[in-house]
Design a protein around this motif. Structure first.
Motif, mmCIF file in Angstrom:
data_model
loop_
_atom_site.group_PDB
_atom_site.id
_atom_site.type_symbol
_atom_site.label_atom_id
_atom_site.label_comp_id
_atom_site.label_asym_id
_atom_site.label_seq_id
_atom_site.Cartn_x
_atom_site.Cartn_y
_atom_site.Cartn_z
ATOM 1 N N ASP A 326 3.222 -4.291 -6.614
ATOM 2 C CA ASP A 326 2.345 -5.429 -6.500
ATOM 3 C C ASP A 326 1.759 -6.014 -6.979
ATOM 4 O O ASP A 326 2.009 -7.240 -7.045
ATOM 5 C CB ASP A 326 1.845 -4.609 -5.141
ATOM 6 C CG ASP A 326 2.477 -4.438 -3.979
ATOM 7 O OD1 ASP A 326 3.300 -4.793 -3.873
ATOM 8 O OD2 ASP A 326 2.993 -3.232 -4.396
ATOM 9 N N HIS A 337 4.035 -10.448 -0.499
ATOM 10 C CA HIS A 337 5.546 -10.045 0.922
ATOM 11 C C HIS A 337 4.076 -10.133 1.591
ATOM 12 O O HIS A 337 2.394 -10.033 1.472
ATOM 13 C CB HIS A 337 5.382 -9.029 0.109
ATOM 14 C CG HIS A 337 6.208 -8.182 -0.721
ATOM 15 N ND1 HIS A 337 7.647 -8.907 -0.533
ATOM 16 C CD2 HIS A 337 6.204 -8.109 -2.029
ATOM 17 C CE1 HIS A 337 8.277 -8.986 -1.937
ATOM 18 N NE2 HIS A 337 7.559 -8.027 -2.295
ATOM 19 N N LYS A 338 4.189 -10.290 2.936
ATOM 20 C CA LYS A 338 3.960 -10.782 4.617
ATOM 21 C C LYS A 338 3.261 -8.646 4.455
ATOM 22 O O LYS A 338 4.551 -7.872 4.229
ATOM 23 C CB LYS A 338 4.083 -10.869 4.913
ATOM 24 C CG LYS A 338 4.233 -12.794 4.831
ATOM 25 C CD LYS A 338 5.271 -12.812 7.274
ATOM 26 C CE LYS A 338 4.438 -14.148 6.645
ATOM 27 N NZ LYS A 338 5.833 -14.931 7.755
ATOM 28 N N LEU A 339 2.093 -8.795 4.713
ATOM 29 C CA LEU A 339 1.503 -6.940 5.255
ATOM 30 C C LEU A 339 1.206 -7.324 7.168
ATOM 31 O O LEU A 339 0.671 -7.818 6.678
ATOM 32 C CB LEU A 339 0.525 -7.002 4.300
ATOM 33 C CG LEU A 339 0.863 -7.065 2.421
ATOM 34 C CD1 LEU A 339 -0.147 -6.522 2.083
ATOM 35 C CD2 LEU A 339 2.354 -6.663 1.921
ATOM 36 N N PHE A 340 1.056 -5.934 6.901
ATOM 37 C CA PHE A 340 0.782 -5.579 8.627
ATOM 38 C C PHE A 340 -1.026 -5.006 7.827
ATOM 39 O O PHE A 340 -1.051 -4.589 6.718
ATOM 40 C CB PHE A 340 1.011 -4.074 9.075
ATOM 41 C CG PHE A 340 2.275 -4.436 9.912
ATOM 42 C CD1 PHE A 340 1.714 -4.426 10.751
ATOM 43 C CD2 PHE A 340 3.628 -3.617 9.483
ATOM 44 C CE1 PHE A 340 3.098 -4.946 11.669
ATOM 45 C CE2 PHE A 340 4.374 -4.231 10.197
ATOM 46 C CZ PHE A 340 4.289 -4.480 11.608
ATOM 47 N N ALA A 341 -2.243 -5.650 8.654
ATOM 48 C CA ALA A 341 -2.896 -5.361 7.558
ATOM 49 C C ALA A 341 -2.922 -2.955 8.353
ATOM 50 O O ALA A 341 -2.747 -2.604 8.691
ATOM 51 C CB ALA A 341 -4.392 -5.111 8.368
ATOM 52 N N PRO A 342 -4.576 -2.759 6.948
ATOM 53 C CA PRO A 342 -4.426 -1.338 6.878
ATOM 54 C C PRO A 342 -4.684 -0.872 8.417
ATOM 55 O O PRO A 342 -6.109 -1.585 8.632
ATOM 56 C CB PRO A 342 -5.659 -0.786 5.767
ATOM 57 C CG PRO A 342 -6.039 -2.633 5.192
ATOM 58 C CD PRO A 342 -4.969 -3.420 5.980
ATOM 59 N N ALA A 343 -4.689 0.809 8.656
ATOM 60 C CA ALA A 343 -4.908 0.580 9.910
ATOM 61 C C ALA A 343 -6.547 1.185 9.864
ATOM 62 O O ALA A 343 -6.662 1.788 9.009
ATOM 63 C CB ALA A 343 -4.073 1.853 10.629
ATOM 64 N N GLY B 67 5.258 -3.971 2.065
ATOM 65 C CA GLY B 67 4.993 -5.106 2.913
ATOM 66 C C GLY B 67 6.382 -4.956 2.513
ATOM 67 O O GLY B 67 7.529 -5.630 3.285
ATOM 68 N N LEU B 84 0.489 1.870 6.726
ATOM 69 C CA LEU B 84 1.016 1.052 7.039
ATOM 70 C C LEU B 84 1.081 -0.311 5.899
ATOM 71 O O LEU B 84 2.390 -1.371 6.364
ATOM 72 C CB LEU B 84 0.175 0.534 8.658
ATOM 73 C CG LEU B 84 0.345 -0.670 9.806
ATOM 74 C CD1 LEU B 84 1.708 -0.354 10.436
ATOM 75 C CD2 LEU B 84 -0.758 -0.645 10.327
ATOM 76 N N PHE B 86 2.719 -1.140 3.650
ATOM 77 C CA PHE B 86 3.715 -0.872 3.101
ATOM 78 C C PHE B 86 4.675 -1.547 4.424
ATOM 79 O O PHE B 86 6.158 -1.616 3.342
ATOM 80 C CB PHE B 86 3.990 0.386 2.209
ATOM 81 C CG PHE B 86 3.356 0.482 0.897
ATOM 82 C CD1 PHE B 86 3.675 0.793 0.066
ATOM 83 C CD2 PHE B 86 1.983 1.512 1.580
ATOM 84 C CE1 PHE B 86 3.108 0.640 -1.456
ATOM 85 C CE2 PHE B 86 1.151 1.229 0.445
ATOM 86 C CZ PHE B 86 1.764 1.318 -1.202
ATOM 87 N N LEU B 87 5.176 -1.027 5.155
ATOM 88 C CA LEU B 87 5.906 -1.550 6.375
ATOM 89 C C LEU B 87 6.653 -3.311 6.403
ATOM 90 O O LEU B 87 5.491 -3.727 6.253
ATOM 91 C CB LEU B 87 5.460 -0.867 7.825
ATOM 92 C CG LEU B 87 6.775 -0.834 8.509
ATOM 93 C CD1 LEU B 87 7.766 -0.183 8.063
ATOM 94 C CD2 LEU B 87 5.961 -0.335 9.929
ATOM 95 N N ALA B 88 7.594 -3.613 6.487
ATOM 96 C CA ALA B 88 8.029 -4.380 6.245
ATOM 97 C C ALA B 88 7.272 -4.937 8.005
ATOM 98 O O ALA B 88 7.629 -4.306 8.605
ATOM 99 C CB ALA B 88 9.298 -4.476 5.740
#
Lengths: 535, 191
Positions: A326, A337-343, B67, B84, B86-88
């Motif tokens: 990254d 890249h598209k990411l989920f926000a941190p939990a 991601g 999380l 890191f998850l696609a």
């Protein structure tokens, strides 16, 4: 017929060394280098060939022993983590001046991001400082292949070779292909020039210009080495220099067909000719390297001002910490890249001393014993017991390098501090504590040294500890009075006895040693399981 | 074929054995592999993870980019959430639901499970219970491997062969126990 095996980078290095015909591996355990020596210790081929593989007392003894092997014509490797090189620096730097008979490869594993270390120093600076060639593999196959190559380079150029790896190289697995054939050990041979290993000033003044001349030749070797490669590209708005593991992060983002020219570096001295070729055709050079800005500083120093050099110094890549796909992606200016926000429901889970560990009981007793001194300080050292700095213990106040607990406590005592208490592990004591204790004894310093003896080198996974079974004798031999060398067993039931002893030795105006001895519960479990299997 | 997998857990839970079995099976399939592990200090009860990449094409990076992970396999629910980012978008989480509480500020487990449930592709199983019911209480890690096996694009027979290979030196009983855990995990996930 070639064999294929899934190996850690460390294991690939070890296998390459065995197959190159080494007579020994010399090492002190240190993450992320430990598995090199362990692989050789567990290798049936190494056993059959009687390759020496017992742990050394510290990195300096390891390096010096390997110099002895090289002097009589044998091949060997020395392995350590980056901070181990600080300990071994004296024989490393001066050994380079002497040269190499049999091939000698010094393998140092750096730990950027400090996963298991107190610093992120970059060993390549040591290589340049000592005028030795450096190999920096990008993948496990290169790590394997570079062993035979490195030994030849060492022998042909009469110089030890440094191999630098980083955590993600050492501790990552990939398939390695190799011929399952071992080179014969080399016949015994002595240096051609009998004075070359006697570094008297008169000899050294003769050798030093040769060392520098040799280094120039090594740069030429690096320029033509197959481990350094120039890939042409059509877009000259930027050129990219990528070394070691950084090269993989580059390829992850740009694939095999990159529009920019790329210079892959896995061998040093940095080949100026290839850097100048890139500068001649590119306006800007991005440097991607793991660790400190070693290449970047050299490139910026070599090139004319009109070339823009970007990297860790310019903020294009983070100044500290490991690289990753990254950070390299951002430096290349590619879309993230598209990411989920941190939990939300995640908290840190730091490492901790194992439940049932003897260090815990020692710290409980020590904290209680010292509670009467409101401003008490405890000087400590490097190992599992450093985790005593964390809650719930908050038991120690320093951790600098291997052995500093004893000498820092002495310094504090010299300056009038009371009570001066040091906590050091048994393996750390053997590594670098004995000389400090000799200082304490010779000066009759008012220091209480606690050796928290778990009968192993715990943090790195339970390797043999050099002073096991000898601690009391060593302490008495350096001059601690026998009545002030005491042993306790750190168990909850012995709390009162341990506290009492600590108080008594603090009250005594002179040097004393308390050995708090109980086997590491991890190795104890393993030993119990082994006994069960054998019975 | 390409699978980027993050294996997560707490030091000592056995994530590396899961990685080793998948690695053996992937070699049998003639796939490329890279597997970055964590050794050293953090193994002492801290969070541990391994990046496992398998592909039919050569692999460059040892680490998975943010991601981009196709799969997060976790032996502990909070550790699943840690990775999380890191998850696609289309990636899956397969996690054990039994918390490993060795810190004083462990999050509220109901909130934790609710956050996991709210994600688009999640399989949550109590693999400790599954392994125990299968008569293999020490093999929850392999039960978890069974639970995610249908998402790996590797034939189950090859994974079972991997289990036989890596546990062979521990004797037939250990091999059988792990195979039972694997099959129980697989069956539970398919229900």
């Amino acid at each position: 017929m070639k064999k294929k095996e899934l190996l850690l980078g460390d294991e690939a290095i070890a296998l390459g060394a065995i197959n190159a015909g080494i007579t020994g591996v010399y090492a002190y355990p240190g993450t992320p280098s430990t598995e090199i020596t362990e692989y050789i210790q567990n290798s049936p081929v190494a056993r059959e060939r009687k390759i020496f593989c017992r742990w050394c007392t510290n990195e300096k003894t390891a390096m010096e022993t390997a110099l002895g092997v090289s002097y009589v014509g044998g091949r060997s490797i020395v392995c350590m983590k980056h901070v181990g090189m600080n300990v071994a620096a004296d024989p490393f730097v001066n050994g380079a001046m002497a040269g190499a008979g049999g091939g000698l490869i010094v393998i140092v594993a750096d730990d950027p991001s400090m996963h298991s270390s107190q610093g992120e120093q970059d060993t390549r600076f040591y290589g340049k400082f000592a005028f030795v060639p450096i190999l920096e593999p990008s993948n496990q196959q290169e790590a394997y292949d570079m062993m035979e190559y490195g030994f030849r380079l060492s022998e042909e150029r009469d110089i030890p070779v440094l191999m630098r790896v980083t955590t993600r190289m050492a501790h990552s697995r990939a398939v390695v292909e190799y011929e399952d054939v071992q080179a014969e050990a080399r016949p015994m041979a002595f240096p051609k020039d009998p004075s070359s290993w006697i570094l008297l000033p008169a000899n050294s003044r003769r050798k030093y210009p040769k060392l520098i001349e040799n280094y120039k030749g090594l740069e030429d070797v690096a320029a033509h080495s197959s481990y350094n490669r120039y890939f042409e590209g059509d877009d000259h708005s930027m050129g990219i220099i990528a070394s070691g593991i950084g090269y993989n992060y580059l390829r992850e983002n740009v694939g095999e067909d990159c529009r920019y020219p790329i210079l892959k570096i896995s061998q040093y001295p940095l080949p100026k000719a290839l850097v100048c070729k890139m500068a001649a055709e590119c306006k800007k050079i991005l440097v991607i390297e793991e660790g400190q800005p070693f290449i970047e500083e050299q490139v910026a120093g070599v090139l004319p001002h009109e070339t823009i050099v970007a990297g860790r110094l310019t903020g294009d890549l983070p100044r500290t910490g490991e690289l990753n796909p990254d950070s390299v992606r951002a430096a290349l200016g590619l879309e993230p890249h598209k990411l989920f926000a941190p939990a939300e429901n995640v908290v840190p889970r730091p490492p901790a001393l194992c439940q049932g560990c003897g260090h815990r009981d020692l710290y409980n007793a020590l904290n209680e014993a010292l509670a009467v001194y409101p401003d008490h300080k405890v000087f400590s050292d490097i190992g599992c017991y450093t985790l005593g700095a964390l809650p719930p213990f908050w038991a120690i106040n320093s951790c600098i390098d291997m052995g500093a607990s004893i000498t820092m406590a002495k310094g504090a005592s010299d300056a009038g501090f009371f009570p001066a208490v040091a906590v050091i592990g048994d393996s750390t004591f053997a590594h670098s504590g004995i000389t400090g204790l000799l200082d304490v004894a010779n000066c009759n310093a008012n220091v209480v040294v606690i050796i928290s003896d778990n009968v192993t080198t715990g943090m790195t996974g339970g390797q043999d500890s050099a002073a096991t079974g000898k601690l009391e004798q060593i302490c008495m031999a350096v001059g601690i009075a026998p009545e002030h060398v005491n042993v306790v067993v750190p168990l909850p039931k012995n709390m009162e006895q341990i506290k009492e002893l600590i108080n008594r030795e603090i009250a005594y105006n002179g040097p004393s040693v308390i050995i708090s001895r109980r086997e590491c519960i991890q190795t104890a479990k393993r030993h119990a399981a082994a006994r069960k299997t054998n019975n | 074929m390409k699978k980027d997998i993050i294996l997560a857990g707490v030091g000592g839970q056995g994530i590396l054995s899961i990685a080793t079995v998948i690695g053996h099976a992937a070699i049998k399939e003639n796939l490329y592999i890279k597997q970055a592990e964590v050794h050293g200090m953090s193994q002492r009860g801290g969070d541990v993870q391994s990046n496992l990449r398998i592909s039919s094409e050569p692999i460059a990076s040892d680490l998975i980019a943010r991601g981009c992970a196709d799969l997060i396999i976790s032996l502990e629910p909070m550790e699943a959430l840690r990775y999380l980012p890191f998850l696609a978008e289309e990636g899956w989480i397969v996690t054990n639901t039994t918390p490993f509480v060795n810190i004083p500020n462990y999050p509220d487990s109901e909130k934790l499970i609710a956050e996991l449930k709210a994600l688009p592709h999640v399989i949550m199983l109590d693999v400790d219970a599954i392994a125990k019911d299968a008569g293999s209480p020490r093999s929850s890690n392999i039960a978890l491997l069974g639970a995610c096996s249908s998402l790996l694009d590797i034939e189950s027979e090859k994974l079972e062969a991997g289990i036989r290979e890596i546990f062979a030196r521990k004797g037939d009983a250990v091999v059988e126990s792990n195979l039972a855990a694997f099959r129980a995990g697989r069956a539970a996930a398919n229900r």
